[in-house]
Design a protein around this motif. Structure first.
Motif, PDB file in Angstrom:
ATOM      1  N   ALA A   7       0.825  -1.203   0.000  1.00  0.00           N
ATOM      2  CA  ALA A   7       0.000   0.000   0.000  1.00  0.00           C
ATOM      3  C   ALA A   7       0.863   1.259   0.000  1.00  0.00           C
ATOM      4  O   ALA A   7       1.636   1.496   0.921  1.00  0.00           O
ATOM      5  N   GLY A   8       0.783   2.025  -1.078  1.00  0.00           N
ATOM      6  CA  GLY A   8       1.483   3.290  -1.159  1.00  0.00           C
ATOM      7  C   GLY A   8       2.900   3.256  -1.694  1.00  0.00           C
ATOM      8  O   GLY A   8       3.508   4.297  -1.884  1.00  0.00           O
ATOM      9  N   THR A   9       3.462   2.069  -1.926  1.00  0.00           N
ATOM     10  CA  THR A   9       4.816   1.977  -2.491  1.00  0.00           C
ATOM     11  C   THR A   9       4.868   0.899  -3.568  1.00  0.00           C
ATOM     12  O   THR A   9       4.137  -0.098  -3.522  1.00  0.00           O
ATOM     13  N   TYR A  10       5.757   1.105  -4.537  1.00  0.00           N
ATOM     14  CA  TYR A  10       5.973   0.130  -5.606  1.00  0.00           C
ATOM     15  C   TYR A  10       7.457   0.173  -5.947  1.00  0.00           C
ATOM     16  O   TYR A  10       7.958   1.194  -6.415  1.00  0.00           O
ATOM     17  N   SER A  11       8.170  -0.919  -5.655  1.00  0.00           N
ATOM     18  CA  SER A  11       9.620  -0.979  -5.861  1.00  0.00           C
ATOM     19  C   SER A  11       9.952  -1.884  -7.026  1.00  0.00           C
ATOM     20  O   SER A  11       9.372  -2.961  -7.167  1.00  0.00           O
ATOM     21  N   CYS A  12      10.913  -1.450  -7.856  1.00  0.00           N
ATOM     22  CA  CYS A  12      11.310  -2.221  -9.028  1.00  0.00           C
ATOM     23  C   CYS A  12      12.824  -2.275  -9.146  1.00  0.00           C
ATOM     24  O   CYS A  12      13.537  -1.402  -8.641  1.00  0.00           O
ATOM     25  N   MET A  13      13.288  -3.310  -9.859  1.00  0.00           N
ATOM     26  CA  MET A  13      14.702  -3.471 -10.143  1.00  0.00           C
ATOM     27  C   MET A  13      14.856  -3.945 -11.583  1.00  0.00           C
ATOM     28  O   MET A  13      14.111  -4.820 -12.036  1.00  0.00           O
ATOM     29  N   VAL A  14      15.799  -3.345 -12.288  1.00  0.00           N
ATOM     30  CA  VAL A  14      16.187  -3.796 -13.620  1.00  0.00           C
ATOM     31  C   VAL A  14      17.584  -4.368 -13.461  1.00  0.00           C
ATOM     32  O   VAL A  14      18.507  -3.661 -13.045  1.00  0.00           O
ATOM     33  N   SER A  15      17.730  -5.665 -13.739  1.00  0.00           N
ATOM     34  CA  SER A  15      19.028  -6.310 -13.571  1.00  0.00           C
ATOM     35  C   SER A  15      19.104  -7.528 -14.481  1.00  0.00           C
ATOM     36  O   SER A  15      18.118  -7.915 -15.097  1.00  0.00           O
ATOM     37  N   GLY A  16      20.275  -8.115 -14.533  1.00  0.00           N
ATOM     38  CA  GLY A  16      20.463  -9.310 -15.348  1.00  0.00           C
ATOM     39  C   GLY A  16      21.743 -10.007 -14.977  1.00  0.00           C
ATOM     40  O   GLY A  16      22.534  -9.519 -14.159  1.00  0.00           O
ATOM     41  N   SER A  17      21.969 -11.148 -15.593  1.00  0.00           N
ATOM     42  CA  SER A  17      23.148 -11.942 -15.265  1.00  0.00           C
ATOM     43  C   SER A  17      24.400 -11.468 -15.999  1.00  0.00           C
ATOM     44  O   SER A  17      25.487 -11.940 -15.721  1.00  0.00           O
ATOM     45  N   THR A  18      24.250 -10.517 -16.922  1.00  0.00           N
ATOM     46  CA  THR A  18      25.413  -9.987 -17.626  1.00  0.00           C
ATOM     47  C   THR A  18      25.766  -8.618 -17.060  1.00  0.00           C
ATOM     48  O   THR A  18      24.944  -7.949 -16.447  1.00  0.00           O
ATOM     49  N   ALA A  19      26.986  -8.192 -17.301  1.00  0.00           N
ATOM     50  CA  ALA A  19      27.440  -6.874 -16.844  1.00  0.00           C
ATOM     51  C   ALA A  19      27.169  -5.816 -17.906  1.00  0.00           C
ATOM     52  O   ALA A  19      27.674  -4.711 -17.804  1.00  0.00           O
ATOM     53  N   GLY A  20      26.363  -6.136 -18.909  1.00  0.00           N
ATOM     54  CA  GLY A  20      26.051  -5.184 -19.968  1.00  0.00           C
ATOM     55  C   GLY A  20      25.430  -3.921 -19.416  1.00  0.00           C
ATOM     56  O   GLY A  20      24.723  -3.945 -18.405  1.00  0.00           O
ATOM     57  N   ILE A  21      25.698  -2.806 -20.065  1.00  0.00           N
ATOM     58  CA  ILE A  21      25.216  -1.516 -19.580  1.00  0.00           C
ATOM     59  C   ILE A  21      23.823  -1.205 -20.106  1.00  0.00           C
ATOM     60  O   ILE A  21      23.418  -1.675 -21.169  1.00  0.00           O
ATOM     61  N   ILE A  22      23.112  -0.416 -19.331  1.00  0.00           N
ATOM     62  CA  ILE A  22      21.789   0.083 -19.733  1.00  0.00           C
ATOM     63  C   ILE A  22      22.011   1.467 -20.327  1.00  0.00           C
ATOM     64  O   ILE A  22      22.487   2.373 -19.643  1.00  0.00           O
ATOM     65  N   SER A  23      21.689   1.617 -21.580  1.00  0.00           N
ATOM     66  CA  SER A  23      21.889   2.893 -22.265  1.00  0.00           C
ATOM     67  C   SER A  23      20.763   3.857 -21.959  1.00  0.00           C
ATOM     68  O   SER A  23      19.721   3.476 -21.424  1.00  0.00           O
ATOM     69  N   ASN A  24      20.970   5.101 -22.335  1.00  0.00           N
ATOM     70  CA  ASN A  24      19.949   6.131 -22.158  1.00  0.00           C
ATOM     71  C   ASN A  24      18.659   5.714 -22.846  1.00  0.00           C
ATOM     72  O   ASN A  24      18.678   5.151 -23.932  1.00  0.00           O
ATOM     73  N   GLY A  25      17.544   6.012 -22.199  1.00  0.00           N
ATOM     74  CA  GLY A  25      16.240   5.722 -22.776  1.00  0.00           C
ATOM     75  C   GLY A  25      15.272   5.230 -21.723  1.00  0.00           C
ATOM     76  O   GLY A  25      15.524   5.310 -20.513  1.00  0.00           O
ATOM     77  N   THR A  26      14.159   4.686 -22.183  1.00  0.00           N
ATOM     78  CA  THR A  26      13.093   4.212 -21.302  1.00  0.00           C
ATOM     79  C   THR A  26      13.471   2.870 -20.703  1.00  0.00           C
ATOM     80  O   THR A  26      13.616   1.885 -21.419  1.00  0.00           O
ATOM     81  N   VAL A  27      13.648   2.816 -19.379  1.00  0.00           N
ATOM     82  CA  VAL A  27      13.990   1.571 -18.698  1.00  0.00           C
ATOM     83  C   VAL A  27      12.745   0.806 -18.266  1.00  0.00           C
ATOM     84  O   VAL A  27      12.785  -0.415 -18.124  1.00  0.00           O
ATOM     85  N   ALA A  28      11.628   1.522 -18.060  1.00  0.00           N
ATOM     86  CA  ALA A  28      10.365   0.883 -17.672  1.00  0.00           C
ATOM     87  C   ALA A  28       9.210   1.820 -18.000  1.00  0.00           C
ATOM     88  O   ALA A  28       9.393   3.033 -18.096  1.00  0.00           O
TER      89      ALA A  28
END
Length: 164
Positions: free
Chosen positions: A95-116
């Motif tokens: 109630a009142g909070t929503y937590s998220c994580m973007v991750s993976g098994s590789t060390a690849g980088i997340i580039s600029n843009g929409t992550v979610a």
């Protein structure tokens, strides 16, 4: 090396440290877009990463907070920047909070843009509500954290009838 030479060398090191230009911190940022809810109360909000070259994270974590009287439901779908980095999105809420994580098994980088894309359904009659990001973290491929600033969004109510 004589004591005088040793002291001179130490003084030089201290002077270089004290008067050297400060390193400019590279800061990544997460920004939640704002939007207007449709007649059924649904509104998608993009969560966008902006990261200086060389400082792109390998994983991200954030928490959205919201007034439970204004938000009926919340969910998330993975964004293009996360997908292209072969990252998965996991979320949990209470109630009142929503937590998220973007991750993976590789060390690849997340580039600029929409992550979610955060999908909210607003309560009937809500005219405006803020959705702040209360905590966020980023980890670099090397395994250490990097500075991450966050900006929440604002949702404006749609044209549905007011609550009676």
């Amino acid at each position: 090396m004589s004591q005088l030479q040793s002291r001179s060398a130490s003084a030089l090191v201290i002077a270089l440290f004290l008067f050297a230009p400060a390193a400019v911190a590279q800061t990544d940022s997460l920004a939640l877009s704002s939007g207007t809810a449709a007649t059924n109360g649904a509104v998608p909000l993009n969560l966008t990463l902006t990261s200086p070259s060389g400082n792109e994270p390998a994983s991200l974590q954030w928490t959205l907070t919201y007034p439970t009287a204004n938000v009926v439901s919340i969910s998330a779908t993975v964004g293009a920047a996360s997908t292209s980095a072969s990252k998965a999105l996991t979320c949990s809420g209470s109630a009142g909070t929503y937590s998220c994580m973007v991750s993976g098994s590789t060390a690849g980088i997340i580039s600029n843009g929409t992550v979610a894309v955060m999908n909210l359904t607003m309560a009937v009659g809500v005219t405006t509500t803020s959705i702040p990001i209360t905590s966020s973290f980023a980890a670099l491929p090397q395994g250490y954290n990097t500075a991450l600033t966050s900006t929440g969004g604002v949702v404006t109510g749609g044209s549905w009838p007011s609550a009676s």
